[in-house]
Design a protein around this motif. Sequence first.
Motif, PDB file in Angstrom:
ATOM      1  N   TRP A 167      38.146  40.389  48.717  1.00 40.30           N
ATOM      2  CA  TRP A 167      38.872  41.435  47.998  1.00 40.30           C
ATOM      3  C   TRP A 167      39.917  40.747  47.119  1.00 40.30           C
ATOM      4  N   ARG A 187      36.226  46.155  55.085  1.00 42.25           N
ATOM      5  CA  ARG A 187      36.463  44.727  55.314  1.00 42.25           C
ATOM      6  C   ARG A 187      36.042  44.278  56.712  1.00 42.25           C
ATOM      7  N   ALA A 193      35.036  46.506  48.141  1.00 42.48           N
ATOM      8  CA  ALA A 193      35.007  45.063  48.377  1.00 42.48           C
ATOM      9  C   ALA A 193      34.459  44.389  47.125  1.00 42.48           C
TER      10      ALA A 193
END
Length: 557
Positions: free
Chosen positions: A551, A543, A329
Amino acid sequence: IQYGSNKAEKLNRSGVERTAEEILVTAVVAGWVKTGRIAGGGAFAFVELSDGSTPMNLQCMVSEEVCTGSGIPSLSSILTTGTSLAIEGELKRTPEGTKQPVELKATKILFCGPCDGAVYPIAKKKTSFEFLRTQLHLRARTNTISAIARVRNALSLATHLFFQQNGFLYVHTPIIGTSDAEGAGEAFQVTTLPMAADAVVSDPMLSEEGFEALVAECSAKGGEVKEAKVALKEDPKNEELKLAVKERVDELMALKGKIEKAKYRKDHPDGFVRTKEGTIDYNKDFFGLKSFLCVSGQLQGEMYACAMSKIYTFGPTFRAENSHTSRHAAEFWMIEPEIAFADLEDVMNCAEDYVKFCCRYLLDNCSGDMQFFNRMIDKKVLSRVSAVAESKFARCSYTEAIAILEVEAKKRKGKKKFENEVFWGCDMASEHERFLAEEHFKCPTIVYNYPKDIKAFYMKLNEDGKTVAAMDVLVPGVGELIGGSQREENLDVLADKMKAAHLDLEEYKWYLDLRRYGTVPHGGFGLGFERLIMFVTGVPNIRETIPFPRWPGNALG
């Protein structure tokens, strides 16, 4: 339950102690409808209400009379998933053998926020994580994301409890910095120069003819100013002449400003101030030099550890790595303790104790959510987390780990072969780390003393000259969970390593000063908070572990 009058002997989150009295508490409850159904031939409805504080819903029974008496047209108006309700009523125990230990019998609906089920995107049926990422503003209402949020909250508290109980000082390290402690990915640059450049190029560039005309106009205006001043000198008390001089001077200064602006625009076609070499001059930037969003608070943490003995950081970090994997991320949180007067053994002990503490805290305080993950996400997550909480971590050197992997690599054939080659000096891949923790040692494993060429400049060089006092904590199901090391406290050795890494010693003077003035053996580690959440929940993609994931190509919410 927001408030009420307790009429039972005992009522808590773990359940209800049944008493002879039917009404346990009168209360106001508030939340969002999960499901609803009409029963009793339309005389009443059952509504499952959730306020997000627990994995359990509260069943509320609402009669048609209560509904209409509260100004709501019909029972169907309160049944749609997503509808918000505040209900006043009596909390009663249910008959033995029923699913819910208690239910609320409504006496009044205090508030209803309607939800149009025809367009509400969060359906009652199972929804993919990919779709929910497009609904960040609503996805916390789902069972899985709300459970992750509660676990994240619990792990945050557990982190502070562990370090505070062990004498660590919580230090807020900066989000903006000028150094990259990791060197593992590109950093996000923090600059105001593009905005300034946009402001410059928003004005059209004058042609040569246009510029010459502006200069001629300015020259003519200068002549007008001289004439006005001569006239004023002959009649110095004339107010009209004074005003005329002022007007001409103002017009002249405005034209000179336009000329300077036109020259600047011509000299800076893209809007940026550049050095003689043609690179952007960051001396003109907000901070006076290149600045970035920090990828780690470690180096700053060392400053305080070398004065306060034991500190930890816990905050957001950033990495501009163009990666779309399930483990990466752009924005994530890091936990980074630093310990003065400590060696690698102390760092490994702290890391092991911390992971065990977090796992035990979850098992003791989030049993409902952990059972949910075990049932819906990963059938092995409870046993895995329990094993980590109770087991002693295995330890082996990098050299020993490579020897184990080389033996295993020779045994494997066909599809079972390692995808990545194993040799002394390689940076172990996730498949190697997971084999060690899951199949060979069958427990969390700490690998230490890595080759110096695959580790960062600040790690302490061992006496063999080939390895550094670094360690990684490997856990089943994930692989690497923690990375840490003893830091290099020898000034000369550190300076040589920085030169070899092509780092500007002047830029890192402050870091070297920690070794010049009262150097001390010290060490620490870093743990990616979201990776810890992935481990304890079994959720496959990072996520889902952070409320508002970032991202490449996405910064929604």
